[in-house]
Design a protein around this motif. Structure first.
Motif, short mmCIF file in Angstrom:
data_model
loop_
_atom_site.label_atom_id
_atom_site.label_comp_id
_atom_site.label_asym_id
_atom_site.label_seq_id
_atom_site.Cartn_x
_atom_site.Cartn_y
_atom_site.Cartn_z
N ALA A 48 56.33 -1.97 16.18
CA ALA A 48 55.31 -1.70 15.16
C ALA A 48 54.83 -3.01 14.53
CB ALA A 48 55.88 -0.77 14.09
N VAL A 49 55.73 -3.95 14.34
CA VAL A 49 55.33 -5.22 13.76
C VAL A 49 54.54 -6.05 14.77
CG1 VAL A 49 56.14 -7.42 12.84
CG2 VAL A 49 57.26 -5.29 12.15
N PHE A 50 55.02 -6.08 16.02
CA PHE A 50 54.40 -6.97 17.02
C PHE A 50 53.08 -6.44 17.55
CE2 PHE A 50 57.17 -10.54 18.02
CZ PHE A 50 58.27 -10.22 17.24
N GLU A 51 52.91 -5.13 17.57
CA GLU A 51 51.68 -4.59 18.15
C GLU A 51 50.64 -4.23 17.10
OE1 GLU A 51 53.01 -1.37 20.60
OE2 GLU A 51 54.37 -2.71 21.70
N ALA A 52 50.98 -4.44 15.85
CA ALA A 52 50.02 -4.09 14.80
C ALA A 52 48.82 -5.01 14.85
CB ALA A 52 50.70 -4.17 13.44
N SER A 53 47.68 -4.49 14.47
CA SER A 53 46.47 -5.32 14.48
C SER A 53 46.43 -6.24 13.25
CB SER A 53 45.23 -4.43 14.52
OG SER A 53 45.35 -3.38 13.59
N ALA A 54 47.03 -5.79 12.16
CA ALA A 54 47.14 -6.63 10.97
C ALA A 54 48.59 -6.59 10.49
CB ALA A 54 46.21 -6.12 9.87
N ALA A 82 45.93 -0.45 -6.67
CA ALA A 82 47.03 -0.53 -7.63
C ALA A 82 48.35 -0.52 -6.89
CB ALA A 82 46.95 0.65 -8.59
N GLY A 83 49.42 -0.79 -7.61
CA GLY A 83 50.74 -0.71 -7.02
C GLY A 83 51.36 -2.06 -6.72
N ARG A 84 52.63 -2.02 -6.52
CA ARG A 84 53.37 -3.25 -6.20
C ARG A 84 52.82 -3.87 -4.92
NH1 ARG A 84 59.91 -3.24 -5.33
NH2 ARG A 84 60.06 -5.13 -4.08
N PRO A 85 52.61 -5.17 -4.91
CA PRO A 85 52.03 -5.82 -3.73
C PRO A 85 52.99 -5.76 -2.55
CG PRO A 85 52.71 -7.45 -5.35
CD PRO A 85 52.89 -6.12 -6.00
N ALA A 86 52.44 -5.55 -1.36
CA ALA A 86 53.25 -5.40 -0.16
C ALA A 86 53.64 -6.76 0.41
CB ALA A 86 52.47 -4.61 0.89
N VAL A 87 54.75 -6.80 1.12
CA VAL A 87 55.18 -8.01 1.83
C VAL A 87 54.74 -7.89 3.28
CG1 VAL A 87 57.13 -9.43 2.50
CG2 VAL A 87 57.18 -8.19 0.32
N PRO A 88 53.76 -8.68 3.72
CA PRO A 88 53.28 -8.57 5.11
C PRO A 88 54.33 -9.10 6.07
CG PRO A 88 51.71 -9.73 3.68
CD PRO A 88 52.99 -9.66 2.94
N LEU A 89 54.51 -8.38 7.16
CA LEU A 89 55.48 -8.77 8.18
C LEU A 89 54.75 -9.27 9.41
CD1 LEU A 89 57.75 -5.63 7.81
CD2 LEU A 89 58.18 -7.92 6.87
N VAL A 90 55.21 -10.39 9.93
CA VAL A 90 54.58 -10.97 11.13
C VAL A 90 55.66 -11.43 12.11
CG1 VAL A 90 52.47 -11.77 9.99
CG2 VAL A 90 54.53 -13.21 9.99
N PRO A 91 55.30 -11.56 13.38
CA PRO A 91 56.23 -12.15 14.33
C PRO A 91 56.62 -13.55 13.85
CG PRO A 91 54.37 -11.18 15.48
CD PRO A 91 54.05 -11.13 14.01
#
Lengths: 395, 395
Positions: free
Chosen positions: B24-30, B72-81
């Motif tokens: 899911a992390v590696f094939e995601a477009s963003a 709104a809401g707590r900011p997300a932590v983006p995950l990347v390879p």
DNA sequence: GCGTTTTGTTGTACGGCTGAACTATTGCGC
DNA sequence: GCGCAATAGTTCAGCCGTACAACAAAACGC
């Protein structure tokens, strides 16, 4: 956001191990006990016991009476596939017949209806209607015997989209652009719709070979009016992108050859198609293959020349096939099975000469082992394979 | 007592879900957040959190600084390879060069060594020795940078047994019957042996295309002195029984054609092999393809005639290929990429005419998108794919 | 500034497998 | 004929990984 496969939960473990245990029972060479299955799968006897109990309750596996081995210890309960319990339907419409065959998990034919007659340029609605009543009849019979029908596979001699179940074209039936499944509308006794999938005839016939003693990977060639093929790798059909592969009948053997109905020249079908072989031997195109065999036995020159020429063309196309997909066993089915005595060594010779890998791994050419109407058997088997592959749905 | 697959235990769940999350992390477009991954996989955020933490700890996935979305809401932590962490090695010996390329999980080239020069009729021991020192050099460099080498893939222009790693024959190198892996004997800095697999050059080059914008199923044709191909279905290489497939160079285009070194007549290589094309244009066989392109640009008659003839032959062979394996995209690689402007439409025209499925699904013919030495990239990518496919081994 | 919203974490419940102990049933030696 | 060894199958506590729900964290918006 792509995510191949699904999330695994606790019950996923169950499903997977259930499949593993089912496979151990179905693929064993001799009926295994629960303890044997445990040893084969790596699961504990405790786990295997609960899983086997579930399979027995679901009617997929049966227990034989305990047989005392010659060794000491409590006698084991042999486990076998359950007969006359869950069954699969094979359906087929081909150029000269249509039919239904019902197999149970043991591999026994528990019902069958086959009607001969030319279906060249036939009306799909009318023919599918007849097939529907044949199937309904067979379903009624086996359900009266207390069996459950798991699904059906329909074999058609043409380009079938493996995903959509759509028939694009079947030249020798004169059919095109239709979806046979809604028209068939097969239903179980309780009124629920039956799961029906459509496949190419040669591909299902290829799967029928898996019942016998065949290596895990092979090429099956079905010689009929058209020449189709099925590619099996590791006991699984290889379908390509949509299942439109194996169209060996239109491999160009010689661009200087006769014109083919597909528009090209020198296609294999123009050398090794059933009608061409019969005509070349001076027989009517509707004659049975056995009459050609009679001529060959009698040493008829025209017959021998035509069949040898067809064999060389077939060998040439198969060598190309082998170079492109890499399999080292070729099974000759359809009309070629009966003609094997005359084409087998010709095909083998040409393939051996042209296949690049032949020096490192000889190519075995053999006749098909499955009996007549192999696609019916293959289709029914494929339904049952899906049951064994996902037993959780049936227990 | 056969038992396909292994028993599933609790930790099998872990492995499978870890793979799912990695995919899911590696094939995601963003770059997805943990919550995004949970939504995409169907797992709960709690489970995803522990799995992601494990991937981060193992150096496969990295966290970017939290970015406040406009919502709104707590900011997300983006995950990347994770870059510069785990890397894969691509190795290649081909007719006119040998080299090493190291890629990280981001897809960046972190090290590379390529040496040009003819290896026609070369000594395998000597050449593999040179490759070994190139590789050792590159390994030293990346390990000094703190990266871990996950394994290597060696590309060779010949028949390679996918299971045994044995090279049966590579005609244009003059090599035969050898096992390159023991000779290479690649080792990581800590002295542990590196996992090295051997493949055919065209097949690894095909995999390099997956980095770009290519459909999940396609045929990759590598035009060089020999003409090889790789079949990719659903983003996976189809290898046939042993990986000896895709030998399109010896599809017989015309049995009345010129004799080929393989013994047959009229093989595709005799029309569309690189040396034949160069010679037909009056160039020396060692000339670069770009000099042929120059002649074509200048409108040289011999060059145009030869290349068009080669294009028609290639189209014919590819139509056969498409009919036998069913793919609707053809990627022209190797020398054909540079010649695409002159052969592309010729090939497409012939294929469109001859492919049986073309009326229902047109065949797309396009040039390769991966840069030079595609097999190096493909090999390295393949190593990294295996890491992502089984992250449990690397965390 | 406080409610709303979304992210990520913590703790409890539950399901499924393991391992060990237990029962069942046979063969074998005396 | 009886006890012992051996093998098959079952029962039960323990462990592991996921789900579910409650909670803490950190932004936006009015």
């Amino acid at each position: 956001m792509p995510a191949s496969g699904a999330a695994s939960r606790q019950h996923t473990l169950r499903e997977r191990n259930l499949r593993l245990v089912a496979a151990a029972v179905f693929e064993a060479s001799a009926p295994p006990s629960r303890a044997d299955v445990a040893a084969a799968t790596g699961l504990t006897r405790a786990t295997v016991s609960t899983l086997v109990d579930r399979l027995v309750a679901g009617g997929l596996v049966a227990e034989l009476p305990p047989v005392a081995a010659q060794k000491a210890g409590r006698p084991a309960v042999p486990l076998v596939p359950a007969g006359r319990s869950v069954v699969g339907l094979g359906l087929e419409v081909n150029v000269d017949y249509l039919g239904v065959r019902v197999l149970d998990l043991v591999g026994d034919v528990v019902a069958e209806r086959v009607v001969s007659g030319s279906l060249h340029d036939s009306d799909p609605r009318e023919v599918l209607g007849r097939l529907r009543s044949l199937a309904a009849d067979a379903i009624g019979e086996v359900e009266a015997g207390g069996m459950r029908v798991a699904g059906a596979r329909l074999a058609l001699p043409g380009l079938v989209d493996a995903r959509g179940g759509r028939l694009e074209v079947a030249p020798n039936l004169g059919w095109s652009s239709l979806e046979p499944v809604p028209g068939l509308d097969l239903r179980a006794g309780d009124g629920s719709a039956l799961d029906v999938e459509v496949s190419n005839e040669a591909k299902l016939a290829a799967l029928a070979e898996l019942a016998g003693d065949v290596p895990p990977s092979f090429l099956y060639v079905s010689g009929d009016v058209g020449v189709g093929a099925g590619i099996v790798v590791d006991r699984q059909l290889f379908l390509g992108e949509r299942g439109w592969n194996g169209e060996i009948g239109h491999v160009v053997v010689d661009p200087a050859g006769p014109r083919c109905s597909c528009g090209a020249t020198g296609c294999l079908e123009q050398y090794a198609g059933k009608e061409v072989l019969l005509r070349g031997a001076g027989l009517p195109v509707s004659a049975p293959v056995l009459s050609l065999v009679d001529l060959l036995r009698a040493g008829d020159d025209d017959a021998l020349t035509t069949v040898r020429r067809g064999g060389r063309a077939l060998g040439s196309a198969l060598a190309t096939f082998v170079n492109l997909v890499d399999v080292s066993t070729i099974v000759l089915g359809g009309a070629y099975t009966e003609l094997f005595g005359w084409v087998g060594h010709v095909v083998a010779g040409v393939v051996e000469e042209r296949a690049l890998a032949a020096p490192f791994a000889p190519v075995d050419v053999r006749p098909a082992a499955a009996g007549p109407h192999a696609a019916l058997t293959g289709g029914a088997r494929e339904v049952l394979r899906s049951v064994v592959a996902d037993p959780a749905r049936w227990v």
